[in-house]
Design a protein around this motif. Sequence first.
Motif, PDB file in Angstrom:
ATOM      1  N   THR A  75      22.081 -31.519  32.625  1.00 47.09           N
ATOM      2  CA  THR A  75      21.138 -31.635  31.538  1.00 47.09           C
ATOM      3  C   THR A  75      20.186 -30.439  31.625  1.00 47.09           C
ATOM      4  O   THR A  75      20.174 -29.933  32.837  1.00 47.09           O
ATOM      5  CB  THR A  75      20.249 -32.876  31.272  1.00 47.09           C
ATOM      6  OG1 THR A  75      19.568 -33.062  32.443  1.00 47.09           O
ATOM      7  CG2 THR A  75      21.212 -34.035  31.093  1.00 47.09           C
ATOM      8  N   THR A 109      17.403 -33.670  25.524  1.00 44.73           N
ATOM      9  CA  THR A 109      17.811 -34.565  24.129  1.00 44.73           C
ATOM     10  C   THR A 109      16.907 -35.944  23.822  1.00 44.73           C
ATOM     11  O   THR A 109      17.267 -36.520  22.849  1.00 44.73           O
ATOM     12  CB  THR A 109      19.292 -35.194  24.744  1.00 44.73           C
ATOM     13  OG1 THR A 109      19.159 -35.842  25.919  1.00 44.73           O
ATOM     14  CG2 THR A 109      20.110 -33.904  24.974  1.00 44.73           C
ATOM     15  N   ASP A 155      17.152 -37.110  30.072  1.00 45.79           N
ATOM     16  CA  ASP A 155      16.706 -35.800  29.736  1.00 45.79           C
ATOM     17  C   ASP A 155      15.743 -35.471  28.929  1.00 45.79           C
ATOM     18  O   ASP A 155      15.671 -35.385  27.584  1.00 45.79           O
ATOM     19  CB  ASP A 155      18.238 -35.189  29.061  1.00 45.79           C
ATOM     20  CG  ASP A 155      18.094 -33.691  28.882  1.00 45.79           C
ATOM     21  OD1 ASP A 155      17.013 -33.013  29.517  1.00 45.79           O
ATOM     22  OD2 ASP A 155      18.723 -33.204  28.163  1.00 45.79           O
TER      23      ASP A 155
END
Length: 337
Positions: free
Chosen positions: A206, A172, A168
């Motif tokens: 995501t 993240t 991601d």
Amino acid sequence: GVVPGKPLFYATAMPRDGYALGVLAENNMGRPTKIEGNPSHPANLGGTDAYMQASVLQLWDPDRSQTVMHNGVLSTWARFAADLGARRGALEARRGEGLRVLTGTVTSPTFTRQMQILRRRYPRALWHAYQPVNHDNVHEGSRFAFGRSLMPRYDLSKARVVVSLDADLLGTHPAHVRYAADWSEKRRGGDKGEMNRVYMAESGFTITGSVADERIAVDPTRVAAIARAIALNLGLEGVGKYAILTEEERKFADRASADLKAAGNNGLVAAGLSASPAIHAVAHAINQQLGAFGKTVTLIEDPAGDRPTHFAAITQLTKEMAADKVKALLIIGGNPA
């Protein structure tokens, strides 16, 4: 220099998973009140995220300790220093045997230098680094591929094709603020009017998957099969046998590898923190095949040094504590419990 009603701004940095994000801290009458990104810092170019914005709230947490505590009772720094001084003599006599220091991911040169000074004074002391979300698989994958611990950095401003294997990058990843800015600029067409294209194979939804041109949701064990299929399509050998893919997986791998081949060194493959070391090694092999190193991918020496994995570190520390080999444990940051 304080003028009532006029804020002062301080340039500082917020560490996250070993990355430093540049921030400007707004200060009113000696009280930090707001965090913004530092436009001069290359890691985030003035951008922030929810974690950076919320970090200032820690300073106003009513449960935050305001004084030294000892066994649940109020104490003082002077008593702490006196207690530490009493223990220091015994530690020096044992050359630090039984002393353990536990931290999270540390890439600060200053802190590392301080730990080296401590280790020289107490040569039998050990330093363990552990946090539950870590880069162990990234490091092990680079050791498979290159024989040493390296960290990949991606330049999404130059990448025409991005293939993400459960990574991601825009949500993240510790460097996601900078990656999101570079990706957005390229998405708008960049300097040459060339829009990028993103492929995402992921085991959970995501932010990167939500904006990908092609996304496939797969079981985590299938990510490795897709990675090998892309590598084999690009003519790589030594990455394992061609796994049996579903029709959807095969079409995804074929289209991703075709676009990567067309993009050449303007393509890149990224593997996520949860991806196995083998997947990271395959991603490195693909990037080398594309000629991406030095263009869209840069490999740097791990700032944390070539250290044991976090899993190995906490396992060793736990066993030593169970065997009563740890006489003094100093925890700096993190919450291992």
